[in-house]
Design a protein around this motif. Structure first.
Motif, PDB file in Angstrom:
ATOM      1  N   SER A  68       0.853  -1.188   0.000  1.00  9.99           N
ATOM      2  CA  SER A  68       0.000   0.000   0.000  1.00  9.99           C
ATOM      3  C   SER A  68       0.886   1.234   0.000  1.00  9.99           C
ATOM      4  CB  SER A  68      -0.912  -0.003   1.237  1.00  9.99           C
ATOM      5  OG  SER A  68      -1.717   1.165   1.279  1.00  9.99           O
ATOM      6  N   ARG A  69       0.356   2.323  -0.541  1.00  8.91           N
ATOM      7  CA  ARG A  69       1.012   3.627  -0.500  1.00  8.91           C
ATOM      8  C   ARG A  69       0.166   4.571   0.335  1.00  8.91           C
ATOM      9  NH1 ARG A  69       4.179   5.316  -4.868  1.00  8.91           N
ATOM     10  NH2 ARG A  69       4.462   7.229  -3.672  1.00  8.91           N
ATOM     11  N   VAL A  70       0.793   5.265   1.272  1.00 10.15           N
ATOM     12  CA  VAL A  70       0.093   6.270   2.073  1.00 10.15           C
ATOM     13  C   VAL A  70       0.251   7.599   1.346  1.00 10.15           C
ATOM     14  CG1 VAL A  70      -0.033   7.446   4.285  1.00 10.15           C
ATOM     15  CG2 VAL A  70       0.500   4.997   4.201  1.00 10.15           C
ATOM     16  N   THR A  71      -0.727   7.921   0.520  1.00 10.93           N
ATOM     17  CA  THR A  71      -0.634   9.121  -0.308  1.00 10.93           C
ATOM     18  C   THR A  71      -1.524  10.246   0.184  1.00 10.93           C
ATOM     19  OG1 THR A  71      -2.338   8.215  -1.778  1.00 10.93           O
ATOM     20  CG2 THR A  71      -0.042   7.807  -2.364  1.00 10.93           C
ATOM     21  N   ASP A  72      -2.602   9.926   0.897  1.00 12.79           N
ATOM     22  CA  ASP A  72      -3.555  10.932   1.346  1.00 12.79           C
ATOM     23  C   ASP A  72      -4.243  10.422   2.601  1.00 12.79           C
ATOM     24  OD1 ASP A  72      -5.463   9.039   0.492  1.00 12.79           O
ATOM     25  OD2 ASP A  72      -5.618   9.937  -1.482  1.00 12.79           O
ATOM     26  N   PRO A  73      -5.080  11.234   3.260  1.00 12.82           N
ATOM     27  CA  PRO A  73      -5.750  10.760   4.481  1.00 12.82           C
ATOM     28  C   PRO A  73      -6.578   9.504   4.276  1.00 12.82           C
ATOM     29  CG  PRO A  73      -5.879  13.149   4.356  1.00 12.82           C
ATOM     30  CD  PRO A  73      -5.282  12.700   3.053  1.00 12.82           C
ATOM     31  N   TYR A  74      -7.194   9.354   3.109  1.00 10.92           N
ATOM     32  CA  TYR A  74      -8.015   8.169   2.847  1.00 10.92           C
ATOM     33  C   TYR A  74      -7.160   6.903   2.863  1.00 10.92           C
ATOM     34  CZ  TYR A  74     -11.380   5.102   0.491  1.00 10.92           C
ATOM     35  OH  TYR A  74     -12.233   4.074   0.170  1.00 10.92           O
ATOM     36  N   SER A  75      -6.065   6.889   2.109  1.00 16.18           N
ATOM     37  CA  SER A  75      -5.201   5.708   2.083  1.00 16.18           C
ATOM     38  C   SER A  75      -4.481   5.522   3.418  1.00 16.18           C
ATOM     39  CB  SER A  75      -4.182   5.824   0.946  1.00 16.18           C
ATOM     40  OG  SER A  75      -3.389   6.986   1.086  1.00 16.18           O
ATOM     41  N   TYR A  76      -4.253   6.607   4.143  1.00 16.78           N
ATOM     42  CA  TYR A  76      -3.662   6.519   5.485  1.00 16.78           C
ATOM     43  C   TYR A  76      -4.564   5.688   6.403  1.00 16.78           C
ATOM     44  CZ  TYR A  76      -2.131   8.109  10.142  1.00 16.78           C
ATOM     45  OH  TYR A  76      -1.706   8.159  11.440  1.00 16.78           O
ATOM     46  N   ALA A  77      -5.855   6.000   6.412  1.00 22.97           N
ATOM     47  CA  ALA A  77      -6.794   5.272   7.266  1.00 22.97           C
ATOM     48  C   ALA A  77      -6.933   3.818   6.832  1.00 22.97           C
ATOM     49  CB  ALA A  77      -8.149   5.973   7.256  1.00 22.97           C
ATOM     50  N   GLN A  78      -6.979   3.582   5.507  1.00 23.28           N
ATOM     51  CA  GLN A  78      -7.111   2.220   5.007  1.00 23.28           C
ATOM     52  C   GLN A  78      -5.890   1.378   5.390  1.00 23.28           C
ATOM     53  OE1 GLN A  78      -9.795   0.844   3.092  1.00 23.28           O
ATOM     54  NE2 GLN A  78     -10.796   2.666   3.861  1.00 23.28           N
ATOM     55  N   THR A  79      -4.699   1.944   5.230  1.00 23.05           N
ATOM     56  CA  THR A  79      -3.482   1.210   5.557  1.00 23.05           C
ATOM     57  C   THR A  79      -3.404   0.937   7.048  1.00 23.05           C
ATOM     58  OG1 THR A  79      -2.369   2.298   3.704  1.00 23.05           O
ATOM     59  CG2 THR A  79      -0.978   1.187   5.315  1.00 23.05           C
ATOM     60  N   SER A  80      -3.777   1.912   7.857  1.00 23.53           N
ATOM     61  CA  SER A  80      -3.789   1.724   9.309  1.00 23.53           C
ATOM     62  C   SER A  80      -4.686   0.550   9.696  1.00 23.53           C
ATOM     63  CB  SER A  80      -4.276   3.002   9.996  1.00 23.53           C
ATOM     64  OG  SER A  80      -4.562   2.769  11.366  1.00 23.53           O
ATOM     65  N   GLU A 107     -13.526   6.035  14.435  1.00 22.17           N
ATOM     66  CA  GLU A 107     -12.633   5.895  13.282  1.00 22.17           C
ATOM     67  C   GLU A 107     -11.738   7.119  13.113  1.00 22.17           C
ATOM     68  OE1 GLU A 107     -14.691   4.597   9.756  1.00 22.17           O
ATOM     69  OE2 GLU A 107     -16.072   3.368  10.915  1.00 22.17           O
ATOM     70  N   THR A 108     -11.151   7.518  14.220  1.00 21.75           N
ATOM     71  CA  THR A 108     -10.333   8.743  14.268  1.00 21.75           C
ATOM     72  C   THR A 108      -8.904   8.387  14.662  1.00 21.75           C
ATOM     73  OG1 THR A 108     -12.144  10.276  14.701  1.00 21.75           O
ATOM     74  CG2 THR A 108     -10.009  10.874  15.590  1.00 21.75           C
ATOM     75  N   HIS A 109      -7.966   9.187  14.160  1.00 24.43           N
ATOM     76  CA  HIS A 109      -6.549   8.966  14.436  1.00 24.43           C
ATOM     77  C   HIS A 109      -6.011  10.167  15.208  1.00 24.43           C
ATOM     78  CE1 HIS A 109      -6.418   5.605  11.503  1.00 24.43           C
ATOM     79  NE2 HIS A 109      -7.380   6.302  10.936  1.00 24.43           N
ATOM     80  N   GLU A 123     -10.106  12.393  -1.185  1.00 27.06           N
ATOM     81  CA  GLU A 123      -8.863  12.002  -0.533  1.00 27.06           C
ATOM     82  C   GLU A 123      -9.008  11.927   0.983  1.00 27.06           C
ATOM     83  OE1 GLU A 123      -6.226  15.049  -1.763  1.00 27.06           O
ATOM     84  OE2 GLU A 123      -6.175  14.422  -3.870  1.00 27.06           O
ATOM     85  N   SER A 124     -10.228  12.102   1.487  1.00 28.41           N
ATOM     86  CA  SER A 124     -10.455  12.217   2.922  1.00 28.41           C
ATOM     87  C   SER A 124     -11.049  10.944   3.515  1.00 28.41           C
ATOM     88  CB  SER A 124     -11.399  13.395   3.206  1.00 28.41           C
ATOM     89  OG  SER A 124     -10.875  14.604   2.684  1.00 28.41           O
ATOM     90  N   ILE A 125     -10.838  10.757   4.804  1.00 29.04           N
ATOM     91  CA  ILE A 125     -11.427   9.624   5.514  1.00 29.04           C
ATOM     92  C   ILE A 125     -12.950   9.775   5.506  1.00 29.04           C
ATOM     93  CG2 ILE A 125     -11.484   8.370   7.704  1.00 29.04           C
ATOM     94  CD1 ILE A 125      -8.822   9.584   8.406  1.00 29.04           C
ATOM     95  N   GLY A 126     -13.637   8.675   5.340  1.00 30.31           N
ATOM     96  CA  GLY A 126     -15.091   8.694   5.394  1.00 30.31           C
ATOM     97  C   GLY A 126     -15.772   8.948   4.070  1.00 30.31           C
ATOM     98  N   SER A 144     -15.424  -5.606   4.781  1.00 29.67           N
ATOM     99  CA  SER A 144     -16.149  -4.918   5.850  1.00 29.67           C
ATOM    100  C   SER A 144     -15.360  -3.677   6.249  1.00 29.67           C
ATOM    101  CB  SER A 144     -16.363  -5.846   7.047  1.00 29.67           C
ATOM    102  OG  SER A 144     -17.219  -6.918   6.698  1.00 29.67           O
ATOM    103  N   ILE A 145     -15.518  -2.636   5.449  1.00 26.52           N
ATOM    104  CA  ILE A 145     -14.758  -1.399   5.663  1.00 26.52           C
ATOM    105  C   ILE A 145     -15.207  -0.695   6.942  1.00 26.52           C
ATOM    106  CG2 ILE A 145     -14.057   0.768   4.608  1.00 26.52           C
ATOM    107  CD1 ILE A 145     -13.226  -1.701   3.043  1.00 26.52           C
ATOM    108  N   THR A 146     -16.504  -0.700   7.208  1.00 32.17           N
ATOM    109  CA  THR A 146     -17.068  -0.072   8.396  1.00 32.17           C
ATOM    110  C   THR A 146     -18.038  -1.044   9.055  1.00 32.17           C
ATOM    111  OG1 THR A 146     -18.986   0.896   7.265  1.00 32.17           O
ATOM    112  CG2 THR A 146     -16.933   2.165   7.230  1.00 32.17           C
ATOM    113  N   MET A 147     -18.670  -0.596  10.113  1.00 29.82           N
ATOM    114  CA  MET A 147     -19.649  -1.430  10.807  1.00 29.82           C
ATOM    115  C   MET A 147     -20.863  -1.710   9.930  1.00 29.82           C
ATOM    116  SD  MET A 147     -21.747  -0.709  14.314  1.00 29.82           S
ATOM    117  CE  MET A 147     -22.946   0.277  13.414  1.00 29.82           C
ATOM    118  N   GLU A 148     -21.151  -0.839   8.967  1.00 27.76           N
ATOM    119  CA  GLU A 148     -22.324  -1.041   8.102  1.00 27.76           C
ATOM    120  C   GLU A 148     -22.201  -2.335   7.314  1.00 27.76           C
ATOM    121  OE1 GLU A 148     -25.198   0.684   8.046  1.00 27.76           O
ATOM    122  OE2 GLU A 148     -24.296   1.646   9.789  1.00 27.76           O
TER     123      GLU A 148
END
Length: 731
Positions: free
Chosen positions: A261-273, A352-354, A481-484, A631-635
């Motif tokens: 994975s590449r951490v390029t933006d907040p979205y990929s940051y959360a996914q990689t985490s 889902e906060t860092h 590019e944002s989380i959520g 299962s990305i989220t609880m939904e």
């Protein structure tokens, strides 16, 4: 620095005359600028990912594949200082710092000038990449090709993706030579005059951020000073060169196993985490990354540091990570990572906060799907909505409601700012005579007691140039590019944009033809927190979906046709391909997969409840990774429960069996035991059924077996909390 990494992938490599070297591009100047404003405070590679500086993951990976010397290329003093103070016996780290580096091409030209890259091949890697892939086969293949043809100077490692996250299109022949490479493909035009072999165009690949190169590559950059960006300029132009003798031959190598994975933006940051916490990148797991801190893994991939102080009435749910911090009474944390020295006051809610280091969350504050950087403060009663980024030292005032996708910073980006604001010598950050202790404040947004201003791209920022992303405004690109952010509709919009015919003589203005719901970026994006971007007016007119298509039925059909002897990853690729083509959701995918699992079990009325549960558990040994990954989220987890309920309420043989006796309860128990669905998802389903009338769903929910299961689940959760409190008291 990592001390417990595992040396692997090196047994099959042939003997090398020179020690294996790697070039690590470790500066914001070498990558796309999508991590603002967080990297205004410190370089991105030093930002924490699950409480570990991002660059540590890259260095540890290089050590694990047999690299003996790493050449760290950087501009920032902070990177040079950090790397220089790291100690590892597994490899030698050499820092090459030069403030004149404006891009990756400059760094490679400097290496050629110094003639210090001796190993053939060497590895070229971006420091924001996280991976555990096996590169030995790719190394051997590259070396063999280069011995046969000296023009074969580069092999790009890619993996098949489960989630589409960019517009990368790659054209390769059967031998994996690349003839086409485009990271921003609105349309694909392949020059065929010099191609004498079949070429397959693929859009299901992710660039891993690591290449296998021969030293001749460096000379190519010295020969052409126009090459700055490795992918957009060097690779794209090289593979399109038609004249024999001038071609730089570049190959691809598609990795089918492992994680990257590449951490390029907040979205990929959360996914990689999240992926790291769920141990998708083993042995890159939290317990292997700390020397002086001890993290213990609890249920649902929750890692808690031994010195964390968590109040008895606080609720903390995984996947997540809790560092040495203090969490107050009645606070609730769901799928969060919390750094050291943070203080979370009573009644705070985080989802889902860092939180990075030394963050303060006030009493009753609420933070959803956001990143809060070092030393920031969210005061009492404040609400931070999805997709926000709170820069280091910012303060969100008391009872302030921050709109979704707001990005705050204390740093100002000047027109001549080249990204070195975090260097020790930061005289360019402020105009002469400006008071550095009085940053620009948007008090109308952060409150009279707040600190920070809205960050927005500079007018000349190439990363947010609307000419490059014709179907997106700056605002929507920042959201994406944002989380959520839900990228499903974005992919449909991209597809529809690419399918529209275009002519090169159109005199349409820059703003013509743009969707009217994409507004200009003015800082904070003010739309309702419940609103779905690109929401359809009704279910029959979903953007990007063929009329009349039953996506659940089609997805289930794909699952039914899947052969169990094949890797489950192959099915994930098929489901994702259909998902994007019909603008479906991950909830649709897990719903269809759950229904297919039950149908493939051949449930009959003769099957006993215990036998059914045993068979279901056996099936999940193969299917659980797919359900967990999607299962990305609880939904999505709740969608699995709803799918089970749907099967139980159908007038079929399966429905008859599941709705009677203990079957439904036993299958719910298996899903919970195997950590496919969380307690939270089950409780959310139960809350929705509280008001259900005399319907099949209502009768199933109110059955004695289900009610006893829910009561047992609540008691177990309460007992777990009591056990944790007892451990704290004993400490």
């Amino acid at each position: 620095m990592v001390k417990k990494g595992i040396d692997k992938h090196t047994d099959n490599l042939t003997e090398r005359k020179e020690p294996l070297q790697a070039v690590l591009l470790a500066d914001d100047a070498f990558t796309r600028n999508q991590f603002r404003p967080l990297n205004l405070d410190q370089p991105k590679v030093l930002c924490p990912l699950n409480n570990v500086p991002l660059i540590d993951y890259a260095i540890d990976f290089l050590a694990s594949v047999g690299v003996e010397q790493v050449l760290v290329m950087c501009v920032a003093d902070a990177v040079a200082a950090y790397v220089s103070h790291q100690r590892t016996s597994r490899l030698t780290v050499t820092v090459i710092q030069d403030p004149s580096f404006l891009n990756a091409g400059d760094a490679l030209r400097e290496l050629d000038k110094r003639s210090i890259v001796k190993s053939d091949p060497f590895l070229l890697m971006h420091a924001d990449a996280v991976m555990n892939i096996d590169i030995s086969a790719a190394m051997l293949a590259h070396k063999k090709r280069h011995e046969q043809d000296s023009a074969a100077i580069m092999t790009i490692l890619m993996r098949e993706k489960g989630v589409q996250d960019d517009d990368l299109v790659v054209g390769m022949d059967p031998k994996q030579r690349i003839y086409y490479y485009d990271q921003s493909a609105k349309s694909v035009r392949v020059p065929c005059s010099f191609i004498s072999t079949p070429v397959e165009l693929r859009s299901d690949l992710v660039d891993g951020g690591i290449d296998i190169c021969s030293p001749d590559l460096l000379a190519r950059f010295s020969d052409n000073f126009d090459y700055g960006d490795i992918r957009r300029e060097f690779v794209t132009n090289s593979v399109a060169e038609e004249e024999e003798g001038l071609q730089n031959i570049i190959y691809g190598h598609v990795v089918t196993e492992g994680y990257s994975s590449r951490v390029t933006d907040p979205y990929s940051y959360a996914q990689t985490s999240r992926d790291l916490l769920k141990r998708w990148c083993y042995p890159v797991v939290p317990e292997n990354y700390f020397e002086r801190e001890f993290y213990q893994m609890q249920r649902h991939y929750l890692y808690v540091e031994s010195n964390a102080r968590i109040a008895r009435s606080a609720t903390v749910e995984g996947p997540g990570m809790i560092g040495t911090c203090t969490i107050g009474e009645n606070s609730k944390l769901t799928r969060c990572t919390v750094g050291n020295y943070c203080v979370i006051a009573a009644g705070a809610v985080l989802e889902e906060t860092h939180l990075w280091s030394a963050v303060e969350i006030g009493p009753g504050a609420k933070v959803i799907q956001s990143i809060v950087a070092d030393g920031a403060v969210i005061q009492a009663g404040a609400v931070v909505h999805s997709g926000c980024v709170i820069g280091a030292g910012c303060v969100v005032g008391e009872n302030v409601v921050l709109p979704p996708y707001t990005r705050l910073s204390l740093k100002e980006e000047k027109e001549d700012d080249f990204g070195d604001g975090w260097d020790d010598d930061s005289s360019n950050d402020f105009d002469e005579g400006e008071d550095r202790d009085q940053p620009c404040l948007d008090t109308h947004l952060v409150g009279p007691d707040g600190k920070g201003h809205i960050w927005k791209p500079k007018p000349d920022d190439e990363e947010y140039n609307e000419d490059d992303e014709g179907y997106l405004s700056v605002a929507e690109k920042l959201k994406s590019e944002s989380i959520g952010y839900d990228r499903t509709a974005l992919e449909a919009l991209r597809s529809s944009y690419q399918q529209e015919p275009s002519d090169n003589f159109s005199d349409m203005g820059d703003d013509e033809g743009m969707p009217d719901y994409l507004d200009e970026y003015s800082g904070a994006v003010t739309f309702s927190a419940d609103a779905e971007p690109f929401a359809a007016n009704n279910n029959d007119e979903i953007i990007g979906r063929q009329k009349g298509v039953d996506v659940i039925r089609e997805l289930k059909s794909i699952c039914m046709e899947y052969e169990m002897i094949s890797p489950i990853e192959n099915l994930a690729i098929e489901l994702n391909s259909f998902k994007f083509s019909q603008n479906a959701s991950y909830s649709d995918c897990v719903t269809a997969a759950t229904m297919a699992i039950l149908e493939r079990m051949n449930i009959t009325q003769d099957m006993k409840d215990v036998k059914m549960a045993t068979e279901f558990k056996k099936a999940l040994q193969h299917w659980a990774p797919l359900l967990q990954k999607m299962s990305i989220t609880m939904e999505e987890e709740k969608a699995i429960v709803l799918a089970l309920e749907r099967c139980a309420c159908e007038e079929t043989e399966i429905g008859t069996v599941l709705s009677s006796g203990m079957s439904f309860r036993f299958l719910l128990t298996v899903l919970e035991d195997e950590e496919v669905v969380s307690d939270e998802a089950i409780f959310a389903w139960a809350d929705e059924r509280q008001t259900e009338g005399d319907t099949p769903r209502g009768r199933l929910f109110r059955s004695k077996a289900v009610q006893e299961f829910l009561e047992w689940l609540r008691e177990e959760e309460s007992d777990d909390d009591d056990d944790e409190d007892s451990e704290e008291d004993s400490d």
